[in-house]
Design an enzyme around this catalytic site. Sequence first.
Site, PDB file in Angstrom:
ATOM      1  CD1 TRP A 190      -2.294  10.922   0.345  1.00 14.03           C
ATOM      2  CD2 TRP A 190      -3.597  11.987  -0.941  1.00 14.03           C
ATOM      3  NE1 TRP A 190      -1.674  11.972  -0.181  1.00 14.03           N
ATOM      4  CE2 TRP A 190      -2.224  12.539  -0.881  1.00 14.03           C
ATOM      5  CE3 TRP A 190      -4.515  12.492  -1.731  1.00 14.03           C
ATOM      6  CZ2 TRP A 190      -2.058  13.598  -1.813  1.00 14.03           C
ATOM      7  CZ3 TRP A 190      -4.289  13.654  -2.565  1.00 14.03           C
ATOM      8  CH2 TRP A 190      -3.200  14.191  -2.629  1.00 14.03           C
ATOM      9  CG  LEU A 191      -4.456   4.513   3.235  1.00 12.87           C
ATOM     10  CD1 LEU A 191      -4.982   3.239   3.476  1.00 12.87           C
ATOM     11  CD2 LEU A 191      -3.821   5.029   4.696  1.00 12.87           C
ATOM     12  CD  GLU A 238     -11.888   7.611 -11.547  1.00 11.73           C
ATOM     13  OE1 GLU A 238     -11.762   8.288 -12.618  1.00 11.73           O
ATOM     14  OE2 GLU A 238     -11.237   7.143 -10.900  1.00 11.73           O
ATOM     15  CG  ASP A 287     -11.249   4.790  10.219  1.00 16.36           C
ATOM     16  OD1 ASP A 287     -11.764   4.166   9.466  1.00 16.36           O
ATOM     17  OD2 ASP A 287     -10.386   5.673  10.273  1.00 16.36           O
TER      18      ASP A 287
END
Length: 488
Positions: A190-191, A238, A287
């Site tokens: 994860w960034l 969400e 990617d």
Amino acid sequence: MKYSDLRDFIAQLESRELLKRIDYPVSPHLEMTVVSDKVLRSGGPALLFTNTPNYNMPVLTNLFGTVERVALGMGEESIVALREIGKLLAALKEPDPPKGFKDAFSKLPLLKQALNMAPKYVSGAECQTHVWEKDEVDLTLLPIQTCWPGDVAPLITWGLVTTRGPHQSRENMGIYRQQLLSKNKLIMRWLSHRGGALDYQAWQQEYPQERFPVAVTLGADPATILAAVTPVPDTLSEYAFAGLLRGQRTRLTRCIGNDLHVPASAEIVLEGYLEPGNEAPEGPYGDHTGYYNEVQSFPVFTVERITHRDKPIYHSTYTGRPPDEPAILGVALNEVFIPLLQKQFPEIVDFYLPPEGCSYRLAVVTIKKQYPGHAKRIMMAVWSFLRQFMYTKFVIVCDDDVDARNWQDVIWAMTTRMDPSRDTVMVENTPIDYLDFASPVSGLGSKMGMDATSKWPGETQREWGKPITMDEDVLNRVNSYWSLLGLK
């Protein structure tokens, strides 16, 4: 289209001939990528591979392989209706003050509907019908895809990751890919700006020596998956948004080994933790850029427990040079973004993220220009308003007589209304996608804005060109006798 869970959605897609069962043996090692890619590029159906060699589990791919299926996943029948979802999000994000009692009363149904979609907590959930613990935990029993020849290991691609930061009641959902390391270990990629990473950073500051709980859902219902990639306002969870899309409350259940919650109807759930300081090199992987990404270190996710339904379905995808499934998803979400932008900047007429630009690296915006320098304001707006556009490298702003989705129009505007020196804005040292190897420093690079609008006094000292158009009465007269000319 209304549905209760992933299986119900699959059944309804199949009844519409929008899903195809593949009974011929197809391997998740490279072969599924080839089949899925060919079908997606032809606009074909979702695929359910029922005969997966060496695995006792079917694999679902291309679920969101057309814009139509994304719309169906959001409870709508067409892409046009996605604008209405964007308007709903815009209203919830920044509601307008009521103009009077009648207006306030008209807004109540929307507010009431949002409040009524709070998730429903249940026990005895389907996703916990079977439980693997301790030595039983074996991720290699899942048909995890290896998508490209240069991929270092199998990769979980549709993992819906649930986290919660310290002293927070709201749980965060995000889609993060996960490299298979061993029977019970994955790498959580994860960034640093993403919700899960921020939760983990806050946890490490608060509890530097304690394990960080994580849950990963594989095979959630489409509304929940789509809610995780949609800019849901902070005033709405969400799960509540997924309920609005689905037309019924999201059923959640508590994990067995921690206090996180996961969709009760999920196909598979991975429960575990991140150990502070425990990282491993991730990649390379093919990617969505069409290239293999460089190797970087990310946290190791230790899986303590796997729970699943009877006869679970493994949900997967591949990423590659567009078009791929994320690119199709981007085209659909583009329609959701537009009302959000227009709510804040009403002068925006259209906004387009071309899929060939990796669905986020280039944006074309058309506006009703109102003053000199207006285009530059819009550039800054795109880069700063929604975090989804943080990594957009190029923004092209055109007048509203240009079709943002027609490259012939856009290139014409750029070549006739731009001076490269005057109308190009360069911004250095800005956040850039880590996957963007073109930037000089990983995660840091420049952005370019291009003003392809007609120039107003103050922006130019010259008389501006007047576009050529034919008189309307002449067009009508020629059209009236066109059929007599013997031309098609």
